[in-house]
Scaffold this motif. Structure first.
Motif: not given
Length: 300
Positions: A128-144
């Motif tokens: 069970e997650l309460a929130s999620c914050v992403f810093l720079n990363g390859g969230l989408f392979p097509e943009t990495h």
């Protein structure tokens, strides 16, 4: 506002160890309150969070580990490294610490992919997650946009490239991905290299880099989990990052409903190191406005 840094030698002394599937894993925890899991990137370690650690520990129970194959944790040579196993590791650490409350996640780079897997598991009612914050990363392979050294590590000669990887190669890579005016000092580079080199890390870099094709394999499942909007999310992104900068944020805005994004001009791939005060400001703002969304039960 300058934030107090924790020297690597002090950070290492504060670490503890637990055993995950027969391997020694170094971890850190501090503070009280809602659990906040910090997940580092490739090829570095949890010391990446050392600028944010003290102020976050004043508000939350902060938790971080050097993932398997990283930093001062075990780096077995005969091992198939996997993002899914790293998510298992994060859950094992939470169980070791007897964390029962919903967990907030702050992730970076490789850690973003681990966080995406945890989001998918949230939908599957496995965490069970309460929130999620992403810093720079390859969230989408097509943009990495992989660096040359990453492409070489993925090649059949990757094992040779990894063994030849040294401090100069790390400096060259970091100069390319940091912002034009926010690069690390020579002392910081010594510390980063110390963590990469620890436990003969370069021997397994060609194995760790398997996360790039693994991201492609999991892409649809992970993006679908993000699109469900079951967990409050924000992206805080260094715009000048050539790997996952402003172009990645644009794709995020195209794919994610009601996207919450913050772009940091002039900042590169490591915003938590290059602009920690800005990251802290935007993270705390997110948390102050964060409302836990109603849980949806997965159906088969």
């Amino acid at each position: 506002m300058a934030l107090a840094e924790i020297p690597l030698c002090v950070w290492r002394k504060r670490g503890q160890t637990f055993i995950f599937r027969g391997q020694h894993i170094r971890y850190w925890t501090a503070g009280q309150g809602e659990p906040l899991l910090l997940i580092h990137g490739f090829p570095t370690a949890s010391w990446d969070w050392h600028c944010l650690w003290p102020p976050l520990a004043q508000r939350y129970r902060v938790i971080a580990c050097d993932m398997l194959g990283f930093g001062d944790s075990a780096k077995p040579t005969q091992h198939d490294y996997s993002l899914l196993e790293q998510a298992d590791l994060q859950q094992a650490l939470l169980a070791h610490l007897q964390v029962a409350d919903p967990v907030h996640v702050l992730a970076h780079d490789y850690g973003d992919s681990v966080a995406q897997e945890l989001l998918a598991r949230h939908h599957e009612t496995r965490i069970e997650l309460a929130s999620c914050v992403f810093l720079n990363g390859g969230l989408f392979p097509e943009t990495h946009r992989a660096l040359l050294v990453q492409k070489l590590l993925l090649s059949p000669l990757g094992w040779m490239i990894g063994r030849a990887f040294n401090r100069d190669a790390l400096v060259k890579s970091f100069r390319h991905v940091f912002g034009p005016h926010s690069g690390p000092s020579e002392s910081e580079m010594d510390d980063f290299w110390s963590l990469v080199e620890s436990n003969r890390g370069p021997r397994i870099m060609h194995k760790l880099i398997g996360y790039i094709p693994e991201r492609r394999a999991q892409r649809d499942r992970w993006v679908a989990a993000m699109q469900r909007n079951e967990v409050p999310m924000r992206v805080i992104d260094g715009e000048a990052d050539p790997i996952s900068g402003g172009h990645m944020v644009e794709r995020y805005r195209q794919l994610i409903p009601n996207p919450d994004t913050v772009v940091l001009p002039g900042i590169g791939h490591y915003p938590q190191i290059e602009a920690p005060a800005q990251v802290l400001k935007h993270y705390l703002e997110f948390r102050d406005n964060c409302v836990l969304l109603p849980r949806k039960v997965a159906c088969s």
